[in-house]
Design a protein around this motif. Structure first.
Motif, PDB file in Angstrom:
ATOM      1  N   LEU A  50      -4.599   8.419 -18.133  1.00  0.00           N
ATOM      2  CA  LEU A  50      -5.766   7.595 -17.814  1.00  0.00           C
ATOM      3  C   LEU A  50      -5.380   6.128 -17.763  1.00  0.00           C
ATOM      4  CD1 LEU A  50      -8.596   9.059 -20.093  1.00  0.00           C
ATOM      5  CD2 LEU A  50      -8.423   9.299 -17.633  1.00  0.00           C
ATOM      6  N   ASP A  51      -6.066   5.364 -16.915  1.00  0.00           N
ATOM      7  CA  ASP A  51      -5.916   3.911 -16.981  1.00  0.00           C
ATOM      8  C   ASP A  51      -7.174   3.338 -17.642  1.00  0.00           C
ATOM      9  OD1 ASP A  51      -7.913   3.906 -15.050  1.00  0.00           O
ATOM     10  OD2 ASP A  51      -6.521   3.613 -13.396  1.00  0.00           O
ATOM     11  N   LEU A  52      -7.117   2.061 -17.993  1.00  0.00           N
ATOM     12  CA  LEU A  52      -8.233   1.447 -18.715  1.00  0.00           C
ATOM     13  C   LEU A  52      -9.532   1.480 -17.904  1.00  0.00           C
ATOM     14  CD1 LEU A  52      -7.127  -1.738 -20.694  1.00  0.00           C
ATOM     15  CD2 LEU A  52      -8.110   0.378 -21.568  1.00  0.00           C
ATOM     16  N   LYS A  53      -9.412   1.238 -16.610  1.00  0.00           N
ATOM     17  CA  LYS A  53     -10.610   1.216 -15.764  1.00  0.00           C
ATOM     18  C   LYS A  53     -11.327   2.563 -15.825  1.00  0.00           C
ATOM     19  CE  LYS A  53     -12.204   0.448 -11.028  1.00  0.00           C
ATOM     20  NZ  LYS A  53     -11.804   0.182  -9.622  1.00  0.00           N
ATOM     21  N   THR A  54     -10.539   3.652 -15.708  1.00  0.00           N
ATOM     22  CA  THR A  54     -11.131   4.992 -15.769  1.00  0.00           C
ATOM     23  C   THR A  54     -11.733   5.256 -17.143  1.00  0.00           C
ATOM     24  OG1 THR A  54      -9.465   5.765 -14.187  1.00  0.00           O
ATOM     25  CG2 THR A  54     -10.680   7.447 -15.410  1.00  0.00           C
ATOM     26  N   TYR A  55     -11.016   4.821 -18.192  1.00  0.00           N
ATOM     27  CA  TYR A  55     -11.525   5.024 -19.553  1.00  0.00           C
ATOM     28  C   TYR A  55     -12.871   4.326 -19.734  1.00  0.00           C
ATOM     29  CZ  TYR A  55     -12.203   4.479 -24.542  1.00  0.00           C
ATOM     30  OH  TYR A  55     -12.754   4.469 -25.797  1.00  0.00           O
ATOM     31  N   PHE A  56     -12.973   3.086 -19.249  1.00  0.00           N
ATOM     32  CA  PHE A  56     -14.231   2.346 -19.396  1.00  0.00           C
ATOM     33  C   PHE A  56     -15.364   3.035 -18.630  1.00  0.00           C
ATOM     34  CE2 PHE A  56     -11.573  -1.679 -20.145  1.00  0.00           C
ATOM     35  CZ  PHE A  56     -11.683  -1.551 -21.507  1.00  0.00           C
ATOM     36  N   GLU A  57     -15.051   3.600 -17.454  1.00  0.00           N
ATOM     37  CA  GLU A  57     -16.067   4.301 -16.670  1.00  0.00           C
ATOM     38  C   GLU A  57     -16.560   5.549 -17.405  1.00  0.00           C
ATOM     39  OE1 GLU A  57     -14.122   5.048 -12.979  1.00  0.00           O
ATOM     40  OE2 GLU A  57     -14.441   3.021 -12.191  1.00  0.00           O
TER      41      GLU A  57
ATOM     42  N   GLY B 208     -18.353   4.413 -20.782  1.00  0.00           N
ATOM     43  CA  GLY B 208     -19.487   3.508 -20.647  1.00  0.00           C
ATOM     44  C   GLY B 208     -19.293   2.217 -21.407  1.00  0.00           C
ATOM     45  N   GLN B 209     -18.064   1.968 -21.803  1.00  0.00           N
ATOM     46  CA  GLN B 209     -17.734   0.771 -22.587  1.00  0.00           C
ATOM     47  C   GLN B 209     -17.138  -0.286 -21.662  1.00  0.00           C
ATOM     48  OE1 GLN B 209     -14.608   1.367 -25.508  1.00  0.00           O
ATOM     49  NE2 GLN B 209     -15.747   0.295 -27.064  1.00  0.00           N
ATOM     50  N   THR B 210     -17.208  -1.545 -22.073  1.00  0.00           N
ATOM     51  CA  THR B 210     -16.571  -2.630 -21.330  1.00  0.00           C
ATOM     52  C   THR B 210     -15.421  -3.190 -22.157  1.00  0.00           C
ATOM     53  OG1 THR B 210     -17.948  -4.387 -22.265  1.00  0.00           O
ATOM     54  CG2 THR B 210     -18.797  -3.242 -20.306  1.00  0.00           C
ATOM     55  N   GLU B 211     -14.589  -3.989 -21.501  1.00  0.00           N
ATOM     56  CA  GLU B 211     -13.486  -4.615 -22.230  1.00  0.00           C
ATOM     57  C   GLU B 211     -14.014  -5.546 -23.315  1.00  0.00           C
ATOM     58  OE1 GLU B 211      -9.739  -7.662 -21.468  1.00  0.00           O
ATOM     59  OE2 GLU B 211     -10.257  -6.214 -19.890  1.00  0.00           O
TER      60      GLU B 211
ATOM     61  N   GLU C 251     -14.747  -6.815 -29.076  1.00  0.00           N
ATOM     62  CA  GLU C 251     -15.603  -7.072 -30.228  1.00  0.00           C
ATOM     63  C   GLU C 251     -15.319  -6.065 -31.337  1.00  0.00           C
ATOM     64  OE1 GLU C 251     -18.070  -9.104 -32.578  1.00  0.00           O
ATOM     65  OE2 GLU C 251     -17.409  -9.696 -30.564  1.00  0.00           O
ATOM     66  N   GLN C 252     -15.107  -4.796 -30.954  1.00  0.00           N
ATOM     67  CA  GLN C 252     -14.805  -3.764 -31.941  1.00  0.00           C
ATOM     68  C   GLN C 252     -13.457  -4.022 -32.620  1.00  0.00           C
ATOM     69  OE1 GLN C 252     -15.006  -0.055 -29.800  1.00  0.00           O
ATOM     70  NE2 GLN C 252     -17.168  -0.305 -29.325  1.00  0.00           N
TER      71      GLN C 252
END
Length: 435
Positions: free
Chosen positions: A329-336, A339-342, A347-348
């Motif tokens: 997976l890449d980060l873009k796919t993970y965020f999609e 439902g999370q953003t960078e 913040e987490q």
């Protein structure tokens, strides 16, 4: 060149730098030689325009940006060395003077590494860790290894038991209506694995081949699909196949197959015990080191710049992205998918990033206070260990790393942690924490 450093509020300060006019003129000459190659002036071949003609036509000011690019970074680096400061972020540059025949003067607002006020780091009370290996632990470890070798055998008769794998069809309803994602055919599920909604798997126990049943469950309140959270649901279930684990029996022959150094079952279990004792010992040492480091950092007082926390967040996100890549997976796919953003992720990570920075600064400050360094011999020994562990030559490791600074820092940090442990007091765990 001259440089002066004035500490301001917090971790910021003002760096004032003056570069002699001679250096400015040299930079302007370099800038002219670069620019003139691309200049067309009637009456002159390309790249052959004399400097006076160029300045008359375009003005010497047209060279200032290129001259600035030539002067600024080396002057800033030299000023850092001269003043001995340690910047932790890109500076804000204010050009005060850049003219032909005059000194180049600029000011840089710089955020520097904070000062560390060490607290107690010797005599820390560190909780003892239990390293006892019981007979039950050995038996459990042996059981897990045997179960890992188990074959799945189809059960023609009998009912579903916990630990069996069932192939089933299911169809889910909420308020009498099918819901998306609640249907499947030929799905394999290990009963007791906790893969499904709480209560689902338990209701499969006792069912037989081809038997059907309505399974009643309630979705958790924190269920990821908000439209189903807390809702009661009915799953119409049919059992297509039941497979049971056929776990091999441990005998002398199997024991010697599992462990070439074991001639019989007793010897095999003795070796398992030794392995568990070594693992518990290593885990205990790591936990004690972690506690010592955390306590030393907690005892230190540091005003950490936000820039350092942001940089650590960058590193943590990069580490996460690399882990995702290993899973395809890449980060873009993970965020999609999540439902999370960078920004959500940053913040987490913020508290952990701040703790990492504080820990690193504390360990570095202790190393300086105790004059702890990693020698060339230490680095060579570490490289040899890596070579032996990974089967790669020392020279290839050096080529991969580029330089030994990373290894040198790792060895230095380990020496600091060893100091904390050697000076610590091991204490029994509080009575109410024993369970």
């Amino acid at each position: 060149m001259t440089a002066t450093w004035e500490k301001k509020e917090g971790n910021e300060g003002l760096l004032e730098v003056t570069v002699p006019a001679k250096k400015v003129d040299e930079a302007l000459n370099q800038a002219f030689k670069k620019v003139v190659k691309n200049i067309n002036v009637p009456g002159f071949r390309k790249g052959k325009v004399p400097r006076p003609i160029f300045e008359q036509r375009f003005g010497v000011e047209s060279l200032y940006q290129d001259a600035l690019d030539i002067l600024l970074q080396p002057a800033y680096s030299d000023a850092i060395d001269e003043t001995g400061i340690n910047p932790v972020a890109q500076p804000e540059i204010d050009i005060k003077q850049l003219e032909k025949g005059k000194d180049f003067i600029f000011e840089a607002t710089v955020t520097v590494e904070p000062e560390v006020e060490l607290g107690d780091y010797k005599g820390l009370e560190i909780e003892k860790q239990d390293v006892t290996v019981t007979d039950d632990m050995v038996e459990d470890a042996v059981k897990q290894r045997l179960e890992a070798m188990a074959d799945m055998v189809v059960k023609e008769d009998g009912a579903v038991e916990e630990g069996d794998t069932v192939n089933l069809d299911f169809d889910g309803y909420v308020d009498g209506e099918q819901f998306e994602g609640g249907q499947a055919e030929g799905y394999d599920l290990e009963v007791g694995s906790g893969s499904f909604i709480p209560g689902f798997e338990e209701q499969l126990v006792g069912l037989k081949l081809e038997e059907e049943k309505d399974v009643e469950v309630t979705f958790p309140e924190e269920y990821h699909a908000a439209e189903l959270a807390g809702k009661a649901a009915t799953f119409k279930v049919k059992i297509n196949e039941i497979k049971a684990k056929e776990v091999p029996t441990l005998d002398d022959e199997l024991a010697s197959e599992l462990d070439a150094d074991a001639e019989n079952v007793d010897a095999y279990k003795a070796n398992v015990r030794t392995q568990l004792e070594e693992a518990k010992k290593n885990d205990a040492e790591n936990l004690q080191k972690e506690e010592a480091v955390i306590k030393a950092a907690d005892n230190a007082t540091i005003d950490i710049p936000e820039a350092m926390i942001r940089q650590e967040q960058d590193r943590m996100i990069q580490e996460f992205a690399q882990n995702m890549q290993q899973q395809g997976l890449d980060l873009k796919t993970y965020f999609e998918i999540s439902g999370q953003t960078e920004e959500d992720m940053r913040e987490q990570m913020k508290d952990d990033a701040e703790q990492r920075v504080k820990t690193n600064l504390t360990l570095d400050a202790i190393a300086k206070a105790e004059n702890i360094e990693a020698s060339d011999e230490d680095v060579d020994n570490e490289l040899q260990k890596m070579s032996d562990q990974f089967g790669i030559s020392v020279e290839d490791i050096k080529k991969t790393l580029g330089n030994s600074d990373l290894i040198k820092n790792d060895v230095r940090v380990r020496k600091v942690i060893d100091l904390l442990i050697s000076e610590a007091k091991l204490v029994d765990a509080p009575a109410d924490s024993e369970a």
